[in-house]
Write a protein that holds these residues in place. Sequence first.
Motif, mmCIF file in Angstrom:
data_model
loop_
_atom_site.group_PDB
_atom_site.id
_atom_site.type_symbol
_atom_site.label_atom_id
_atom_site.label_comp_id
_atom_site.label_asym_id
_atom_site.label_seq_id
_atom_site.Cartn_x
_atom_site.Cartn_y
_atom_site.Cartn_z
ATOM 1 N N ASP A 172 0.810 -1.208 0.000
ATOM 2 C CA ASP A 172 0.000 0.000 0.000
ATOM 3 C C ASP A 172 0.850 1.267 0.000
ATOM 4 O OD1 ASP A 172 -2.247 1.601 0.091
ATOM 5 O OD2 ASP A 172 -2.908 0.942 2.063
ATOM 6 N N PHE A 173 1.922 1.279 0.765
ATOM 7 C CA PHE A 173 2.719 2.489 0.913
ATOM 8 C C PHE A 173 3.943 2.555 -0.004
ATOM 9 C CE2 PHE A 173 0.509 2.737 5.050
ATOM 10 C CZ PHE A 173 -0.058 3.983 4.859
ATOM 11 N N TYR A 174 4.495 1.412 -0.415
ATOM 12 C CA TYR A 174 5.716 1.420 -1.228
ATOM 13 C C TYR A 174 5.540 0.815 -2.617
ATOM 14 C CZ TYR A 174 8.143 2.708 3.021
ATOM 15 O OH TYR A 174 8.549 3.368 4.146
ATOM 16 N N GLY A 175 4.456 0.086 -2.852
ATOM 17 C CA GLY A 175 4.231 -0.507 -4.164
ATOM 18 C C GLY A 175 5.009 -1.776 -4.406
ATOM 19 N N ILE A 176 5.473 -2.428 -3.362
ATOM 20 C CA ILE A 176 6.198 -3.691 -3.529
ATOM 21 C C ILE A 176 5.172 -4.796 -3.756
ATOM 22 C CG2 ILE A 176 7.730 -5.360 -2.422
ATOM 23 C CD1 ILE A 176 8.963 -2.911 -0.920
ATOM 24 N N ASN A 177 5.328 -5.530 -4.852
ATOM 25 C CA ASN A 177 4.393 -6.575 -5.247
ATOM 26 C C ASN A 177 4.832 -7.908 -4.654
ATOM 27 O OD1 ASN A 177 2.378 -7.982 -6.628
ATOM 28 N ND2 ASN A 177 3.733 -8.354 -8.350
ATOM 29 N N PHE A 178 4.043 -8.443 -3.740
ATOM 30 C CA PHE A 178 4.376 -9.714 -3.100
ATOM 31 C C PHE A 178 3.716 -10.842 -3.888
ATOM 32 C CE2 PHE A 178 5.115 -6.595 0.182
ATOM 33 C CZ PHE A 178 6.320 -7.012 0.721
ATOM 34 N N ILE A 179 4.527 -11.530 -4.672
ATOM 35 C CA ILE A 179 4.053 -12.591 -5.553
ATOM 36 C C ILE A 179 3.537 -13.758 -4.714
ATOM 37 C CG2 ILE A 179 4.745 -14.252 -7.331
ATOM 38 C CD1 ILE A 179 6.928 -12.180 -8.096
ATOM 39 N N GLY A 180 2.314 -14.189 -5.011
ATOM 40 C CA GLY A 180 1.707 -15.310 -4.304
ATOM 41 C C GLY A 180 0.917 -14.903 -3.073
ATOM 42 N N HIS A 181 0.833 -13.639 -2.783
ATOM 43 C CA HIS A 181 0.056 -13.183 -1.617
ATOM 44 C C HIS A 181 -1.416 -13.509 -1.839
ATOM 45 C CE1 HIS A 181 -1.825 -10.556 1.330
ATOM 46 N NE2 HIS A 181 -0.642 -10.479 1.924
ATOM 47 N N PRO A 182 -2.115 -14.006 -0.808
ATOM 48 C CA PRO A 182 -3.502 -14.430 -0.997
ATOM 49 C C PRO A 182 -4.495 -13.300 -1.288
ATOM 50 C CG PRO A 182 -2.852 -14.634 1.308
ATOM 51 C CD PRO A 182 -1.617 -14.296 0.528
ATOM 52 N N ASN A 183 -4.209 -12.065 -0.886
ATOM 53 C CA ASN A 183 -5.160 -10.969 -1.114
ATOM 54 C C ASN A 183 -4.423 -9.634 -1.024
ATOM 55 O OD1 ASN A 183 -7.522 -9.594 -1.539
ATOM 56 N ND2 ASN A 183 -8.274 -9.818 0.544
ATOM 57 N N ARG A 219 -4.914 -2.717 -1.246
ATOM 58 C CA ARG A 219 -4.671 -1.563 -0.384
ATOM 59 C C ARG A 219 -5.542 -1.700 0.866
ATOM 60 N NH1 ARG A 219 -1.838 2.920 -2.266
ATOM 61 N NH2 ARG A 219 -1.441 2.944 -4.484
ATOM 62 N N ILE A 220 -4.968 -1.372 2.024
ATOM 63 C CA ILE A 220 -5.746 -1.479 3.256
ATOM 64 C C ILE A 220 -5.872 -0.153 3.997
ATOM 65 C CG2 ILE A 220 -5.318 -3.927 3.633
ATOM 66 C CD1 ILE A 220 -3.121 -3.129 5.618
ATOM 67 N N LEU A 221 -5.021 0.805 3.698
ATOM 68 C CA LEU A 221 -5.081 2.087 4.383
ATOM 69 C C LEU A 221 -5.346 3.251 3.440
ATOM 70 C CD1 LEU A 221 -2.110 1.484 6.805
ATOM 71 C CD2 LEU A 221 -4.518 1.522 7.403
ATOM 72 N N ASN A 222 -5.006 3.114 2.190
ATOM 73 C CA ASN A 222 -5.243 4.149 1.192
ATOM 74 C C ASN A 222 -6.370 3.704 0.267
ATOM 75 O OD1 ASN A 222 -3.064 6.008 1.894
ATOM 76 N ND2 ASN A 222 -1.727 4.353 1.234
ATOM 77 N N VAL A 223 -6.964 4.647 -0.427
ATOM 78 C CA VAL A 223 -8.074 4.320 -1.325
ATOM 79 C C VAL A 223 -7.557 3.592 -2.562
ATOM 80 C CG1 VAL A 223 -9.539 6.213 -0.537
ATOM 81 C CG2 VAL A 223 -7.957 6.596 -2.428
ATOM 82 N N GLU A 224 -8.377 2.731 -3.107
ATOM 83 C CA GLU A 224 -8.006 1.940 -4.289
ATOM 84 C C GLU A 224 -7.656 2.809 -5.488
ATOM 85 O OE1 GLU A 224 -7.486 -1.293 -5.093
ATOM 86 O OE2 GLU A 224 -7.692 -1.839 -2.999
ATOM 87 N N GLU A 225 -8.287 3.982 -5.595
ATOM 88 C CA GLU A 225 -8.079 4.861 -6.743
ATOM 89 C C GLU A 225 -6.714 5.545 -6.717
ATOM 90 O OE1 GLU A 225 -10.901 5.395 -4.626
ATOM 91 O OE2 GLU A 225 -11.952 3.887 -5.813
ATOM 92 N N MET A 226 -6.026 5.477 -5.605
ATOM 93 C CA MET A 226 -4.725 6.143 -5.480
ATOM 94 C C MET A 226 -3.752 5.513 -6.468
ATOM 95 S SD MET A 226 -2.628 6.566 -1.950
ATOM 96 C CE MET A 226 -2.998 8.161 -1.310
ATOM 97 N N ASP A 227 -3.119 6.335 -7.301
ATOM 98 C CA ASP A 227 -2.232 5.817 -8.336
ATOM 99 C C ASP A 227 -0.758 6.040 -8.013
ATOM 100 O OD1 ASP A 227 -2.253 8.533 -8.641
ATOM 101 O OD2 ASP A 227 -2.508 8.511 -10.810
#
Length: 190
Positions: A120-131, A134-142
């Motif tokens: 959510d805060f750094y944009g690191i993509n965790f491959i294989g994460h179950p879900n 974003r949990i603290l920022n809005v989904e529309e945040m680019d």
Amino acid sequence: MALTTELIQQKLTDKFGDQVADFEVQYGILNFHADKEINLKVLNFLKEEASLSFNFLTDLCGVHYPDQKGRELAVVYHLHNIKENIRLRFKIFVSIEQPDVYTATGVFAAANWMERETFDFYGINFIGHPNLIRILNVEEMDYFPMRKEYPLEDQSRTDKDDEMFGRGGMLGFGTEKTMHGTIAEDEKAP
């Protein structure tokens, strides 16, 4: 036999060779780096090796190093051997262009929400994460707000009072507040 930082370092280098590096002790905590491709192997080894037993993931977070080309983002794992009360810090680095890291949720269930926050805060993509959402920022945040890509303050604001932040406000010291806004020392008339 008591668990020491020297023993931990020896076991890691015996198992992974030069894939683990930069060992140093800071504030009594062993720190080291590893290649991003083996993050799960290192975490599994630290947890499952009977003589190490780092069975508690205290924290997982991200860091942005904008000056380190090709290694701009880091994932930092803080592990704890509760029985021996020893902690360690393990880092992996990724490029900002391809911030992919294997998820640690299969090793430590606690990594689930920590990885979501880091994504959510750094944009690191965790491959294989179950879900991975974003949990603290809005989904529309680019964008990712904790990256050091933005100024710390809004430079266009005219309503802030620099005197409240210890940056002047009186004649001859930094800036001066006037009826027409704040003016810098070099803008003042001689």
